[in-house]
Scaffold this motif. Structure first.
Motif, PDB file in Angstrom:
ATOM      1  N   TYR A  40      -6.286  -3.646   0.016  1.00 25.32           N
ATOM      2  CA  TYR A  40      -5.499  -4.310   1.058  1.00 25.32           C
ATOM      3  C   TYR A  40      -4.847  -5.595   0.566  1.00 25.32           C
ATOM      4  O   TYR A  40      -3.717  -5.914   0.952  1.00 25.32           O
ATOM      5  N   LEU A  41      -5.529  -6.333  -0.266  1.00 23.21           N
ATOM      6  CA  LEU A  41      -4.921  -7.538  -0.827  1.00 23.21           C
ATOM      7  C   LEU A  41      -3.760  -7.168  -1.744  1.00 23.21           C
ATOM      8  O   LEU A  41      -2.719  -7.844  -1.748  1.00 23.21           O
ATOM      9  N   VAL A  42      -3.911  -6.085  -2.494  1.00 21.55           N
ATOM     10  CA  VAL A  42      -2.810  -5.611  -3.334  1.00 21.55           C
ATOM     11  C   VAL A  42      -1.629  -5.181  -2.466  1.00 21.55           C
ATOM     12  O   VAL A  42      -0.469  -5.507  -2.741  1.00 21.55           O
ATOM     13  N   ALA A  43      -1.911  -4.470  -1.388  1.00 23.33           N
ATOM     14  CA  ALA A  43      -0.846  -4.008  -0.500  1.00 23.33           C
ATOM     15  C   ALA A  43      -0.123  -5.173   0.164  1.00 23.33           C
ATOM     16  O   ALA A  43       1.114  -5.160   0.299  1.00 23.33           O
ATOM     17  N   LEU A  44      -0.858  -6.193   0.589  1.00 25.60           N
ATOM     18  CA  LEU A  44      -0.228  -7.352   1.224  1.00 25.60           C
ATOM     19  C   LEU A  44       0.705  -8.058   0.246  1.00 25.60           C
ATOM     20  O   LEU A  44       1.799  -8.495   0.622  1.00 25.60           O
ATOM     21  N   LEU A  45       0.305  -8.149  -1.000  1.00 24.27           N
ATOM     22  CA  LEU A  45       1.177  -8.751  -2.014  1.00 24.27           C
ATOM     23  C   LEU A  45       2.458  -7.938  -2.161  1.00 24.27           C
ATOM     24  O   LEU A  45       3.559  -8.510  -2.235  1.00 24.27           O
ATOM     25  N   CYS A  46       2.353  -6.626  -2.175  1.00 23.96           N
ATOM     26  CA  CYS A  46       3.539  -5.774  -2.283  1.00 23.96           C
ATOM     27  C   CYS A  46       4.467  -5.958  -1.084  1.00 23.96           C
ATOM     28  O   CYS A  46       5.695  -6.053  -1.242  1.00 23.96           O
ATOM     29  N   VAL A  47       3.898  -6.013   0.116  1.00 22.85           N
ATOM     30  CA  VAL A  47       4.714  -6.217   1.315  1.00 22.85           C
ATOM     31  C   VAL A  47       5.450  -7.534   1.230  1.00 22.85           C
ATOM     32  O   VAL A  47       6.653  -7.629   1.536  1.00 22.85           O
ATOM     33  N   HIS A  48       4.756  -8.581   0.804  1.00 25.73           N
ATOM     34  CA  HIS A  48       5.395  -9.897   0.734  1.00 25.73           C
ATOM     35  C   HIS A  48       6.504  -9.938  -0.315  1.00 25.73           C
ATOM     36  O   HIS A  48       7.563 -10.544  -0.091  1.00 25.73           O
ATOM     37  N   GLY A  77       7.627   8.114   9.610  1.00 25.73           N
ATOM     38  CA  GLY A  77       7.365   9.390   8.958  1.00 25.73           C
ATOM     39  C   GLY A  77       7.367   9.279   7.439  1.00 25.73           C
ATOM     40  O   GLY A  77       6.502   9.841   6.761  1.00 25.73           O
ATOM     41  N   ILE A  78       8.323   8.527   6.910  1.00 29.94           N
ATOM     42  CA  ILE A  78       8.390   8.345   5.453  1.00 29.94           C
ATOM     43  C   ILE A  78       7.151   7.604   4.959  1.00 29.94           C
ATOM     44  O   ILE A  78       6.529   7.986   3.963  1.00 29.94           O
ATOM     45  N   GLY A  79       6.783   6.517   5.669  1.00 24.89           N
ATOM     46  CA  GLY A  79       5.589   5.776   5.272  1.00 24.89           C
ATOM     47  C   GLY A  79       4.332   6.606   5.405  1.00 24.89           C
ATOM     48  O   GLY A  79       3.433   6.552   4.552  1.00 24.89           O
ATOM     49  N   GLN A  95      13.090  -3.059   2.882  1.00 28.02           N
ATOM     50  CA  GLN A  95      12.178  -3.139   4.028  1.00 28.02           C
ATOM     51  C   GLN A  95      11.424  -1.826   4.206  1.00 28.02           C
ATOM     52  O   GLN A  95      10.239  -1.827   4.574  1.00 28.02           O
ATOM     53  N   ALA A  96      12.110  -0.704   3.968  1.00 28.65           N
ATOM     54  CA  ALA A  96      11.431   0.592   4.056  1.00 28.65           C
ATOM     55  C   ALA A  96      10.375   0.724   2.968  1.00 28.65           C
ATOM     56  O   ALA A  96       9.275   1.243   3.205  1.00 28.65           O
ATOM     57  N   TRP A  97      10.677   0.234   1.785  1.00 29.67           N
ATOM     58  CA  TRP A  97       9.721   0.331   0.687  1.00 29.67           C
ATOM     59  C   TRP A  97       8.509  -0.569   0.906  1.00 29.67           C
ATOM     60  O   TRP A  97       7.408  -0.260   0.432  1.00 29.67           O
ATOM     61  N   ALA A  98       8.680  -1.672   1.640  1.00 29.95           N
ATOM     62  CA  ALA A  98       7.530  -2.510   1.976  1.00 29.95           C
ATOM     63  C   ALA A  98       6.545  -1.725   2.842  1.00 29.95           C
ATOM     64  O   ALA A  98       5.325  -1.756   2.622  1.00 29.95           O
TER      65      ALA A  98
END
Length: 432
Positions: free
Chosen positions: A405-413, A367-369, A232-235
């Motif tokens: 942003y589309l790349v980031a959303l894929l990573c979060v998911h 802070g980490i993010g 979850q932190a890495w997301a």
């Protein structure tokens, strides 16, 4: 339902928490006025100081590097000492550093001033997001974050309104000095009025119960390095690392882009920048509202957050075309839509730590993010400076911005497919 129960349900819970949110909005506005002064003056200081595109990139990177370092320290310190003291220290440091820019007369001087400013400003978002986690139930947090995060755009609007006038009347040094009064006024107000909900004398019992209406969270103290054991932190880290550099790009290169592509003078550059940041303001509040609206329709937090993030990501994508248009206001519209998308995206991304982690760890996760985002921003600053020095073209820069942003959303998911809370053990009851 008894009459007493019905009356209790109908009784308003109070609005003091929104006064706290207004204070966060004011702090974030001051934060962005301080950092945006250089962005407005950059095209003209470049002629006066004589820095190159690469040297300007170094000045920006100094801020981002210090911001990254500061975020790692600020999050942990705020989790340890609390938001009241942590926020006060942060704004004290960054206001002094902002005024210190007036003493700079060379590239090296601006590098030092920006580094110190970055260290202080790093405390703003960890403190503000932790404050929201303390003062708002989960269903209201994205909206509250969207409101205070709008301060980043208000500050960016005030700066191009104020800076050209002040610089023309009293010199560019005065533009850096005039934020000190605002910072001091906020600091006094914060120290006098702010307390946590449990300790605040003006908070009603009904509003405190509303704030504490979420299921109980584990009372844990976790070293921030251990937080990285959780995906979850890495997301959150991935979302910040991929998309924060785009905001840094807009923040520090927008004035230079408009001045170089459309030959705008200091007197004419203010209005296009104000329009862009007004659009970003709308996006910040709308993005947070949208997720809350989805939740009120019965959607899960996972579906609501990610759907809102998708809408925002699609708003950013058309900025890829901005270098292909030759009309100033069409370019302003594309950039404004992208910045609105980013701010709506941020209102939801900045809520993810409080969705997935206990309140006691939220500032550390932020802070980490933020460290990851600032580190990514340093890479973008170096790339942008090098690209412009060698080719003079923004094409590749905006291509990266529009697709991030589309790349980031894929990573979060992929990393947090259900936005489930990170697993922490609840404390055992006495004798258990």
């Amino acid at each position: 339902m008894s009459l007493d129960t019905a009356a209790a349900a109908a009784r308003p819970v109070g609005r003091y928490r929104w006064r706290v949110c207004a204070m966060l909005l004011a702090a974030t506005t001051i934060n962005y006025i301080d950092r945006q002064v250089l962005g407005v003056l950059a095209p003209f200081l470049q002629d006066e100081i004589g820095w190159s595109e690469i040297q300007y990139g170094y000045i920006v990177m100094a801020f981002q590097g210090a911001y990254a370092i500061g975020l790692l320290c600020a999050g942990a310190l705020i989790d340890r000492f609390g938001t009241r003291i942590g926020y006060a220290l942060a704004i004290s440091v960054w206001s002094l550093a902002a005024m210190g820019h007036a003493l700079a007369a060379s590239v090296a001087g601006f590098v030092v001033a920006r580094f110190l400013l970055g260290l202080g400003e790093a405390g703003n978002f960890p403190a503000a997001i932790k404050t929201v986690a303390e003062w708002f139930p989960r269903r209201e947090r994205a909206f509250a974050v969207g409101i205070f995060n709008a301060g980043s755009n208000i500050g960016a609007i005030v700066a191009p309104l104020m800076v050209p006038i002040v610089a023309a009347a009293w010199g560019w040094q005065a533009a850096f000095l005039c934020t000190g009064v605002l910072s001091a006024a906020w600091l006094v107000t914060w120290l006098v009025f702010y307390r946590t909900p449990d300790q605040h004398p003006k908070l009603s019992a009904a509003e405190l119960a509303h704030i504490r209406s979420d299921p109980p969270e584990p009372a844990v103290k976790v070293p921030w390095l251990q937080l990285l054991r959780h995906r979850q932190a890495w997301a959150f880290v991935a979302a910040k690392f991929i998309t924060d550099p785009v905001w840094w790009l807009f923040l520090f290169w927008l004035g230079k882009f408009l001045a170089s592509e459309y030959e705008l003078s200091l007197a004419k550059i203010g209005l296009p920048m104000i329009v862009v940041y007004l659009m970003a303001d709308v996006g910040s509040v709308a993005g947070g509202w949208l997720a809350g609206r989805f939740m009120r329709l019965g959607w899960s937090a996972n579906r609501a957050r990610k759907s809102a993030m998708l809408v925002c990501a699609l708003c950013v994508a058309p900025v890829i075309l901005v270098t292909q248009v030759d009309n100033l206001w069409l370019a302003v519209g594309l950039i404004g839509l992208a910045m609105a998308g980013h701010q709506g995206w941020s209102a939801n991304v900045l809520t993810l730590p409080s969705d997935m982690f206990p309140r006691q760890t939220v500032a550390s996760v932020v802070g980490i993010g933020g460290f990851a985002g600032a580190f990514g921003g340093m890479g973008m600053s170096y790339f942008a400076g090098s690209q412009l020095q060698s080719t003079g073209s923004y094409g590749t820069i905006f291509l990266i911005a529009g697709s991030a942003y589309l790349v980031a959303l894929l990573c979060v998911h992929l990393l947090a497919p259900r936005l489930e809370p990170a697993p922490f053990d609840m404390p055992r009851p006495p004798g258990g």
